[in-house]
Design an enzyme around this catalytic site. Structure first.
Site, PDB file in Angstrom:
ATOM      1  N   GLU A  23      47.430 106.502  53.836  1.00 31.04           N
ATOM      2  CA  GLU A  23      46.831 105.647  54.871  1.00 31.04           C
ATOM      3  C   GLU A  23      47.874 105.343  55.935  1.00 31.04           C
ATOM      4  O   GLU A  23      48.873 104.685  55.658  1.00 31.04           O
ATOM      5  CB  GLU A  23      46.341 104.325  54.258  1.00 31.04           C
ATOM      6  CG  GLU A  23      45.804 103.368  55.319  1.00 31.04           C
ATOM      7  CD  GLU A  23      45.575 101.944  54.803  1.00 31.04           C
ATOM      8  OE1 GLU A  23      45.432 101.752  53.579  1.00 31.04           O
ATOM      9  OE2 GLU A  23      45.561 101.025  55.642  1.00 31.04           O
ATOM     10  N   ARG A  65      49.122 100.563  63.592  1.00 35.44           N
ATOM     11  CA  ARG A  65      49.889  99.381  64.000  1.00 35.44           C
ATOM     12  C   ARG A  65      51.121  99.735  64.802  1.00 35.44           C
ATOM     13  O   ARG A  65      51.921  98.857  65.100  1.00 35.44           O
ATOM     14  CB  ARG A  65      50.342  98.597  62.769  1.00 35.44           C
ATOM     15  CG  ARG A  65      49.192  97.977  62.030  1.00 35.44           C
ATOM     16  CD  ARG A  65      49.720  97.043  60.975  1.00 35.44           C
ATOM     17  NE  ARG A  65      48.851  97.100  59.832  1.00 35.44           N
ATOM     18  CZ  ARG A  65      49.186  96.693  58.619  1.00 35.44           C
ATOM     19  NH1 ARG A  65      50.390  96.208  58.401  1.00 35.44           N
ATOM     20  NH2 ARG A  65      48.332  96.774  57.630  1.00 35.44           N
ATOM     21  N   THR A  89      43.853  99.946  59.311  1.00 35.24           N
ATOM     22  CA  THR A  89      43.761  98.894  60.337  1.00 35.24           C
ATOM     23  C   THR A  89      42.749  99.261  61.424  1.00 35.24           C
ATOM     24  O   THR A  89      42.958  98.994  62.601  1.00 35.24           O
ATOM     25  CB  THR A  89      45.140  98.564  60.968  1.00 35.24           C
ATOM     26  OG1 THR A  89      46.190  98.772  60.021  1.00 35.24           O
ATOM     27  CG2 THR A  89      45.191  97.107  61.415  1.00 35.24           C
ATOM     28  N   LYS A 133      37.709  97.953  49.819  1.00 31.52           N
ATOM     29  CA  LYS A 133      39.080  97.485  49.639  1.00 31.52           C
ATOM     30  C   LYS A 133      38.997  96.001  49.267  1.00 31.52           C
ATOM     31  O   LYS A 133      38.049  95.313  49.665  1.00 31.52           O
ATOM     32  CB  LYS A 133      39.794  97.708  50.969  1.00 31.52           C
ATOM     33  CG  LYS A 133      41.123  97.023  51.163  1.00 31.52           C
ATOM     34  CD  LYS A 133      41.804  97.613  52.395  1.00 31.52           C
ATOM     35  CE  LYS A 133      42.769  96.621  53.014  1.00 31.52           C
ATOM     36  NZ  LYS A 133      43.683  97.245  53.987  1.00 31.52           N
TER      37      LYS A 133
HETATM   38  C1  3PG Z   1      49.091  95.972  54.627  1.00 30.50           C
HETATM   39  O1  3PG Z   1      48.440  95.076  55.081  1.00 30.50           O
HETATM   40  O2  3PG Z   1      50.070  96.451  55.215  1.00 30.50           O
HETATM   41  C2  3PG Z   1      48.671  96.563  53.343  1.00 30.50           C
HETATM   42  O3  3PG Z   1      47.720  95.778  52.718  1.00 30.50           O
HETATM   43  C3  3PG Z   1      49.842  96.806  52.459  1.00 30.50           C
HETATM   44  O4  3PG Z   1      50.347  95.628  52.019  1.00 30.50           O
HETATM   45  P1  3PG Z   1      51.758  95.604  51.260  1.00 30.50           P
HETATM   46  O5  3PG Z   1      52.800  95.843  52.294  1.00 30.50           O
HETATM   47  O6  3PG Z   1      51.819  94.223  50.653  1.00 30.50           O
HETATM   48  O7  3PG Z   1      51.716  96.704  50.216  1.00 30.50           O
END
Ligand code: 3PG
Length: 213
Positions: free
Chosen positions: A47, A51, A74, A134
């Site tokens: 994934e 961002r 995202t 999710k």
């Molecule tokens: C995020 O929002 O970046 C993902 O949910 C991953 O979260 P993490 O960095 O706590 O694994």
């Protein structure tokens, strides 16, 4: 794509490995070697979060890596969906679910792993026909005990919990009957990516891929 077909696809993606790496990539040059290391370590589903300014280019580069299945994370808007599909994303991930986003993904044939954090969120997706989602942000929402509790009245929804998960607590989720896999950024820590230490990342991936579920 119907919600039912989208759920079949996202279940397939979640079935590829116990962990889906959540990637925040700042440099397109890192895309290929990072994806190659994760795939070599046994984590084919990736994934890439939208961002960073280069995220779409990163998806396009990673999509060329043999054995990888690259998705866009995202996703917030129909424009994100369009751009993700154009870049070659095979699935989408969003922190939540709006009708606008669900409509856009269904129209674009992009299977979406939509975010839920409450029983009502889950019920709304079930009503629409989704059976895979999710759970976000997993740890802040009560972690594995909360997800297990949601599964009691709503066992038909299966999850990829994400947010605050690491090698330490992944088993807590993976042992639940309603968890298909977990998502997490721990397999691609920023310092190792910046150093280009792909061997270390491959090792982290291997460790994650060996988790049982
Ligand atoms: C995020 O929002 O970046 C993902 O949910 C991953 O979260 P993490 O960095 O706590 O694994």
């Amino acid at each position: 794509m119907t919600p039912q077909d989208a759920s079949i696809k996202t279940a397939e993606v979640c079935g590829l490995a116990p962990v889906v790496p959540v990637l925040v990539v700042n440099d397109v040059a890192h895309a290929r070697p990072l994806a190659e290391a994760l795939v070599a370590g046994g984590l084919p589903a990736l994934e890439v979060t939208l961002r960073t300014p280069v995220a779409l280019d990163v998806i396009a580069e990673m999509a060329k890596v043999e054995g990888g299945v690259v998705g866009a994370g995202t996703l917030l808007t129909p424009a994100d969906v369009k751009a993700a599909v154009a870049a070659g994303a095979k699935f989408g991930v969003s922190p939540g679910a709006t009708d606008t986003l669900l409509d856009a993904c269904e129209a674009a044939d992009l299977p979406l792993l939509a975010g839920t954090s409450t029983a009502s969120d889950v019920m709304r997706l079930l009503e629409r026909g989704y059976t895979v989602a999710k759970f976000f942000p997993a740890e802040a929402n009560g972690g594995a005990p909360a997800l297990k509790a949601i599964g009691a009245p709503l066992p038909q929804m299966k999850f990829c919990p994400t947010g605050g998960i690491s090698l330490k607590n992944a088993d807590d989720y993976l042992s639940l009957s309603n968890t298909l896999c977990v998502g997490g950024s721990w397999v691609a820590p920023n310092d190792l990516v910046q150093k280009g230490d792909w061997k270390a990342i491959e090792e982290l991936a291997r460790e994650a891929a060996a988790l049982s579920r």
